[in-house]
Scaffold this motif. Structure first.
Motif, PDB file in Angstrom:
ATOM      1  N   PHE A  93      47.328   5.580  24.635  1.00 44.67           N
ATOM      2  CA  PHE A  93      46.499   5.838  25.792  1.00 44.67           C
ATOM      3  C   PHE A  93      46.351   4.736  26.699  1.00 44.67           C
ATOM      4  CE2 PHE A  93      42.598   6.722  28.190  1.00 44.67           C
ATOM      5  CZ  PHE A  93      42.742   7.780  28.817  1.00 44.67           C
ATOM      6  N   TYR A 122      40.652  12.637  33.442  1.00 43.91           N
ATOM      7  CA  TYR A 122      40.323  11.228  33.917  1.00 43.91           C
ATOM      8  C   TYR A 122      39.712  11.044  35.259  1.00 43.91           C
ATOM      9  CZ  TYR A 122      41.861   6.300  33.433  1.00 43.91           C
ATOM     10  OH  TYR A 122      41.986   4.925  33.377  1.00 43.91           O
ATOM     11  N   GLY A 157      40.204   3.359  29.492  1.00 48.03           N
ATOM     12  CA  GLY A 157      40.719   3.540  27.997  1.00 48.03           C
ATOM     13  C   GLY A 157      40.023   2.023  27.547  1.00 48.03           C
TER      14      GLY A 157
HETATM   15  N1  PFF Z   1      45.866   3.405  30.119  1.00 51.37           N
HETATM   16  C1  PFF Z   1      44.986   4.084  30.890  1.00 51.37           C
HETATM   17  C2  PFF Z   1      43.650   3.631  30.288  1.00 51.37           C
HETATM   18  O1  PFF Z   1      43.450   2.865  29.396  1.00 51.37           O
HETATM   19  O2  PFF Z   1      42.674   3.981  30.881  1.00 51.37           O
HETATM   20  C3  PFF Z   1      44.954   5.515  30.970  1.00 51.37           C
HETATM   21  C4  PFF Z   1      46.377   6.047  31.152  1.00 51.37           C
HETATM   22  C5  PFF Z   1      46.968   5.746  32.308  1.00 51.37           C
HETATM   23  C6  PFF Z   1      46.952   6.742  30.099  1.00 51.37           C
HETATM   24  C7  PFF Z   1      48.494   6.355  32.681  1.00 51.37           C
HETATM   25  C8  PFF Z   1      48.274   7.337  30.417  1.00 51.37           C
HETATM   26  C9  PFF Z   1      48.723   6.887  31.660  1.00 51.37           C
HETATM   27  F1  PFF Z   1      50.077   7.564  31.852  1.00 51.37           F
END
Ligand code: PFF
Length: 461
Positions: free
Chosen positions: A234, A112, A30
């Motif tokens: 996210f 992902y 992200g």
């Molecule tokens: N925060 C992670 C990112 O920015 O890639 C993605 C993510 C991880 C989203 C865990 C949601 C989550 F529960």
């Protein structure tokens, strides 16, 4: 009751480890892949400003609420919500909010992991020196061949899921904690090296700064705000129980507001640094920043093929991307795994992790194939499986989960429970501010953005 409950899964050895683990969850694809291309596509600084507002007004308060709920419940999100709701005299149906989170985790991890697999495969490509002198056409070709090959996509996706399974199966201390204490310092060192290079060597640092910090609001549409808010949820891993379950392992006397402040701060800084590492080198070789999802996998290899020390920098970058993806992927796997571990009579985390990982792996196969063999299949209008899952989970389920978490903690829990868990003074100004934001501002923001993006306003206009 919550006072005597202890986590069945063990605890982090300190508050600092919790901050590291939650930052590991937050900092991921992200920040390094999605944020830079969204900035590129949505008009640069105007998007950055809206995004920062979402982080501050919606993300931070909900992060505090989600950790509070997790530490109060000390279980998987489903069981935490059930027990806290019952203790607060509310319906056990609040457990459904935990299910919503677990479902979102399934969907997110399935795509992902496909992208995490690409990152791993690009580590190999950097090692092989594939990017040296690569042309724009051959870089596009390299990426498209990877994506178009079911065999490669699925192979790398499988490797990525196996890594996550290995870590999560070992449990909180031996698995998750050990992984973040090794990987997070590595991540920060790599990022700083890359930004340092962008500042010192590219000659286009000013241009990148202007792109990221001088707003052009003409590029902003209703959908932009929803995208920014979806990205805020996210990037902070909010709304699906990842932060909640990590909060369940937070030792009692560690401060939740401080931890949340650190996590949100580090995540935001990392996203900005990722932009400042990527845009200068993109501009330096005269390429476009608005290349969408291909920015990191198509544009950057061309850059690494041209600039001095490109071999090393490319390798560093893709190792960084892989590390960030792994520490986030772990937290996507943990909520469902912890729930199934709690449900199993033998309490076997190993078996729970194996079952959950296999199911997610299977959904990931559908995602991976939707880019090649199954590309003709659409789920939402005009979107293949991959894009549909991304849209449903990021833009709908996470904000919805976050909204419900804010409502539960802000309106359905007794103030005394919340104050007790936060360890703050009920009359303190900061606490009052947080309460107002959690009760009114964050829910209103989520609802308004939803209504706007779905065209609800037009019905009245
Ligand atoms: N925060 C992670 C990112 O920015 O890639 C993605 C993510 C991880 C989203 C865990 C949601 C989550 F529960």
């Amino acid at each position: 009751m919550s006072e005597t409950r202890s986590s069945l899964h063990g605890e982090w050895s300190s508050g600092m480890i919790f901050v590291l683990a939650a930052t590991g969850s937050a900092v991921g694809l992200g920040n390094l892949w999605r944020f830079p291309y969204l900035v590129g596509e949505n008009g640069g600084a105007a998007f950055v400003i809206i995004y920062l507002l979402c982080i501050l007004l919606v993300g931070l308060p909900i992060m505090i609420a989600e950790i509070t709920l997790g530490r109060r419940g000390k279980r998987s999100p489903i069981n935490s919500l059930r027990s806290v709701a019952l203790e607060e005299g509310r319906s056990a149906n609040w457990a459904l909010l935990g299910w919503l989170g677990v479902a979102a985790g399934f969907l997110i991890l399935s795509f992902y992991s496909v992208v995490g697999g690409w990152a791993l495969s690009y580590v190999l490509q950097s090692l092989l020196g594939t990017f040296q002198g690569i042309t724009s056409d051959s870089s596009t070709h390299l990426f498209e061949t990877l994506v178009a090959s079911p065999f490669s996509v699925l192979g790398w996706h499988t490797l990525f899921m196996l890594l996550l399974f290995g870590i999560v199966a070992m449990g909180v201390r031996k698995g998750l904690q050990r992984a973040v204490t090794i990987l997070m310092p590595l991540l920060f060192v790599l990022l700083i090296l890359l930004v340092g290079y962008g500042m010192a060597a590219s000659g286009a640092f000013q241009e990148a700064m202007a792109f990221m910090f001088q707003p052009d609001f003409s590029a902003v549409e209703g959908g932009t705000v929803l995208t920014a808010m979806g990205q805020a949820f996210f990037t902070l891993s909010l709304g699906m129980g990842a932060i909640m379950v990590y909060g369940a392992y937070l030792p009692k006397h560690e401060s939740i507001p401080h931890s949340a402040g650190w996590i949100v701060g580090m995540d935001t800084i990392t996203a900005i640094l990722a932009g400042l590492a990527i845009f200068p080198i993109v501009f330096a070789v005269g390429l476009e920043p608005g290349e969408g999802a291909g920015l990191v996998f198509i544009t950057l290899p061309i850059v690494f093929g041209e600039i001095p020390f490109g071999y090393l920098l490319g390798l560093l970058f893709f190792v960084l991307l892989s590390v960030a993806a792994i520490t986030s992927g772990m937290s996507l796997l943990e909520p469902a795994t912890s729930y199934l571990t709690e449900r199993r009579r033998d309490g076997s985390r190993l078996k729970a992790a194996a079952i959950i990982s296999s199911l997610i792996w299977l959904l990931g196969v559908a995602c991976g194939l939707s880019l090649n063999a199954l590309s003709g299949i659409t789920v939402l209008p005009g979107m293949n499986i991959f894009d549909s899952l991304e849209y449903i989970s990021n833009d709908i389920m996470l904000p919805l989960g976050g909204l419900l978490i804010a409502i539960f903690v802000g309106w359905r829990m007794r103030l005394s429970s919340v104050v007790g868990e936060l360890g703050v003074n009920e009359n303190g100004a900061l606490f009052k501010l947080w309460l107002v934001v959690t009760r009114f501002v964050a829910p209103a923001a989520v609802i308004l953005v939803f209504a706007n993006a779905t065209g609800l306003f037009e019905l009245f206009g």
